[in-house]
Design an enzyme around this catalytic site. Sequence first.
Site, mmCIF file in Angstrom:
data_model
loop_
_atom_site.group_PDB
_atom_site.id
_atom_site.type_symbol
_atom_site.label_atom_id
_atom_site.label_comp_id
_atom_site.label_asym_id
_atom_site.label_seq_id
_atom_site.Cartn_x
_atom_site.Cartn_y
_atom_site.Cartn_z
ATOM 1 N N THR A 55 2.486 6.738 -4.823
ATOM 2 C CA THR A 55 2.013 5.429 -4.362
ATOM 3 C C THR A 55 0.489 5.341 -4.438
ATOM 4 O OG1 THR A 55 2.061 6.221 -2.072
ATOM 5 C CG2 THR A 55 3.997 5.039 -2.867
ATOM 6 N N GLN A 89 -1.719 2.543 -6.511
ATOM 7 C CA GLN A 89 -2.770 1.676 -5.966
ATOM 8 C C GLN A 89 -4.056 1.796 -6.766
ATOM 9 O OE1 GLN A 89 -3.065 2.271 -1.596
ATOM 10 N NE2 GLN A 89 -3.403 0.083 -1.688
ATOM 11 N N GLY A 133 -6.740 1.413 6.367
ATOM 12 C CA GLY A 133 -5.482 1.232 7.085
ATOM 13 C C GLY A 133 -4.673 2.508 7.172
ATOM 14 N N THR A 141 0.813 -1.205 0.000
ATOM 15 C CA THR A 141 0.000 0.000 0.000
ATOM 16 C C THR A 141 0.850 1.260 0.000
ATOM 17 O OG1 THR A 141 -0.040 0.019 2.406
ATOM 18 C CG2 THR A 141 -1.793 -1.177 1.305
ATOM 19 N N GLU A 175 -9.160 0.417 -2.704
ATOM 20 C CA GLU A 175 -10.164 -0.423 -3.349
ATOM 21 C C GLU A 175 -11.046 0.302 -4.348
ATOM 22 O OE1 GLU A 175 -11.188 -3.695 -0.209
ATOM 23 O OE2 GLU A 175 -10.596 -1.883 0.831
ATOM 24 N N LEU A 227 -1.846 11.309 0.395
ATOM 25 C CA LEU A 227 -0.601 11.495 1.153
ATOM 26 C C LEU A 227 0.614 11.448 0.246
ATOM 27 C CD1 LEU A 227 -1.322 9.319 4.325
ATOM 28 C CD2 LEU A 227 -1.704 11.764 3.992
ATOM 29 N N ASN A 228 0.594 10.515 -0.709
ATOM 30 C CA ASN A 228 1.725 10.377 -1.630
ATOM 31 C C ASN A 228 1.150 10.102 -3.011
ATOM 32 O OD1 ASN A 228 3.799 9.320 -3.294
ATOM 33 N ND2 ASN A 228 4.972 8.658 -1.496
ATOM 34 N N ARG A 247 -7.733 13.498 1.160
ATOM 35 C CA ARG A 247 -6.329 13.889 1.100
ATOM 36 C C ARG A 247 -5.471 12.751 0.561
ATOM 37 N NH1 ARG A 247 -2.910 17.808 4.391
ATOM 38 N NH2 ARG A 247 -4.841 17.999 5.565
ATOM 39 N N VAL A 249 -7.502 4.737 -0.790
ATOM 40 C CA VAL A 249 -7.334 4.512 -2.230
ATOM 41 C C VAL A 249 -7.179 3.028 -2.584
ATOM 42 C CG1 VAL A 249 -6.328 6.770 -2.752
ATOM 43 C CG2 VAL A 249 -4.828 4.905 -2.011
#
Lengths: 745, 182
Positions: free
Chosen positions: A641, A645, A516, A475, A712, A637-638, A635, A710
Amino acid sequence: MSPAIGATLNRVDGRFKVRGESRYSAEVPVPNLTHAVVVNAKIASGRITAIDTSEAERAEGVLAVLTHRNLSPVATVPKLLPSLAGLAAPGQSFFPMQDETIHYAGQPVAIVVADTIERADHAGTLIRFEYAPTPATTLLDQARDQAYVPERIFGGLLPGHASRGDVAKALAEAEVCVDTTYRFAPNHHNPIEPSASTAVWEDADRLTVYDSTQGPNSVQFTLAELLGLPPISIRVVSHAVGGSFGSKAMVWHHPALAALAARHVGRPVRLVLTREQMFTSCGHREEQEQRITLAAGADGRITALRHHKLSLTSPFDDWAEPSLQSPSVAYTSPNYEGIYHLVRGNTITPTFTRAPGEATGMFALECAMDELAERIGVDPLELRLRNYSATDPESGKPWSSSGLTECYQRAAELFGWHGRDPRPRSRREGQWLIGTGMASALYPVTQPVNPQRARARLYNDGTAVVEAGVSEFGTGVFTAMTQVAADGLGIPVERVRFVGGSSDLPNVTAAVGSAGTSAVGSAVHLATTQLRDELIRRAVADDHSPLRGADPAAVQVRDGKMVLRDRPDVGETYADLMHRTFMPDVEVLGTWNPPPQDAGYGVHTFGAQMAEVAVDADLGVVRVRRMVGVFAPGRVLNRKTAHSQLMGGMLWGLGQALLEATRMDPRMGRWANASLGDYLVPVNADAPDVVVDTIEVHDEVVNPLGMKGVGEIGVVGVAAAIANAVHHATGRRQYELPITLEKLL
Amino acid sequence: MKSYEALRTAPNPDHAVVRGPGEVEVHLHVNGESRTAIIEPRVSLLDALRDRLELTGTKKGCNQGACGACTVWVDGRRVLSCLTLAITCENREVTTIEALSEGDTLHPMQQAFLDCDAFQCGYCTPGQIMSAVALLAEGHVGDDTEIGEWMSGNICRCAAYPHIRAAIRRVRDEGGPGDASR
Ligand code: FES
Ligand code: FES
């Protein structure tokens, strides 16, 4: 110093992964190791009448052959409960090898422990079983007359039926009605790393298990109950996990079997499932069918939605993936009825499979919407806009945030949707029929039940270690947490080390339900900002600090230096303060108490999917040429990544649409294609380039950083977009997944 | 650092001898080092690497030749180590992911995978990289269709495929060598 959150940081564990240095659970070096192999039932229903283990026991290198006769029984068998609840989370309310009864093919019936994997494997083939089989149910069609409506599903967390308004009346008065039934083949997760557990007893009441899991704490709590030990006796470590997609979300039998076997032989035991066992040992997406009845006015406004699901569950649990939840709130519909029907069969309890329920439920709804659009002659995108609901249609409450209409708009721009000729078979390139299709994507924001914790420790050189018990299975959570911590503390990411993957660390829920990163991220945010505030408080109270007497609220931290917001030349670094006041480190435990699920808002993540397919007019081969997905996951975060996903999720949707099916052989009651050669997943040549974009919506309700997840949402809607595109290309509606080529001949 | 091209021409004399079925001493040459394992002849190269020689960079995804996670080079050819017996690799040069970087400096393909985010869980990644470097040297990376076809023996369940192609394109377009000699 620009904020780390939102930046496109390379994965912090990436160097180890590209060098082959990350240690996955079966790769942790353990002295004196032995190897266990599980032997599985060949019948789907019945009893073991005789077992001969003598030849296996005599085989070279064998240390133990365990069956229900000599395996020490488990203390208690906990009830299935989704791991998001944060407690013991067994995949099913059943533990094998306690007696001679066989409930499903593949049920563990013996374990062989030997000094090498080859010898354990071979000895497993030498055990002779005799069975008294009884008739088995392994397909819906064998027992649909025995269907029942469960009071609750999903470990008791969701009702088995729900309704609002008067569906019957609305259906009777409808100007247009679409009534269709969709069938779905079972799916298996097939992460490339098979599940693995290595059990090491340090003494009689101290056990360490290296386990491939989405939640080390879930494994700890589940093992505690099964083994009859207090949680303090059990440590679960998960350094790196090679994908999961739901197969490692719940706690299945192998960690406990490894622990029991290790206790029996008095040596550490490694148990790695084979690829074939991955089809019978950690759940699957169940075989199911869904009937959708959509009633609408001539303008396409939906007046009623009836959504019934029929699916196969195990003898032990009322499990259905929650397919009805997101469709029930996707559009305004004053009248609604959703009912789960279950049939008990001879199967392991099905489980979460990426976008569990949404992937199938939204397929059904979004294909029906396409049919409705065609029926009334309205553009499919326009039909969605006409039915857009600005509030949660179930509760009438406002959305905490939405962004759905912006997603439609952006997707349409990126894809070039407008100006589409709606007529089926209107585009052809040589032998290829070209079509385009779209769908909405919805995924619920599910809050963990319990407090989520993370610990932040800042050293007096200005570096920080931040810890929480979350595991990294692709993730990017370790990377994102590094960024959240860096911003919380006001230091560069290079000075932060995030440590996760162990039940010894502060407790966070299993990383499931796309929750998560938000769960652990909220805890990390609180821990690091509280630590920052603590140091600011100390600075303004310290006579020797240039910040003495300042209002703490007027102080900010940049690059590890606490400075006055309006006079950045006045201040000092964390390191200066800590050295002067003889502090080696400062540590804070951050606790995030999630809001109740029903906090006055509807909470969902939204997106829009579009796909273009080419269908071979003669052969029926479907190729997806391009896909666009635009999502509003709160939001991000990155960016790097998160987009990965979402992209991976969209390609999962492609697999669901065109390739993925586990086929049951009803004569044997066994899966007929339990291998990666026979269960088709997308390969490189199947995967087109995918355009992913995100609409940033601000959300103050869901959690402190406004993250909605993000993992699913990317899957949801893709299969419908592809099926609708196939219809556009060929004029043929698709009512069954996967869309294999014989359906287009 | 291993040169893919040079390895392909390594001599590989075979000697027919009868050994086993019990444990025998097997002499391997892995990543430029001589290694000895006491193993039964039925032990696969993959299990020998992972369980006996502690080279766990090579991954086991299916043990059936279907996923590509176990891809290594034997005498400079891409090989599925789960379908190869370790004992048949005596007198051959085995190269694994662990040999690709030079000290702390990543192989250009490793760097490209990292920069392009060409993986998520990372479990298929060593196999992908071993295949990618080889395909570049073999000249099978002309366009995306060709890359896609030739890389289809390496399953990535995280579905990083578009990024895997991007990483390979980047090394190709930077004129990066398919082997590691740079
Ligand atoms: S492990 Fe060798 S191909 Fe899958
Ligand atoms: S990165 Fe997870 S399987 Fe490829």
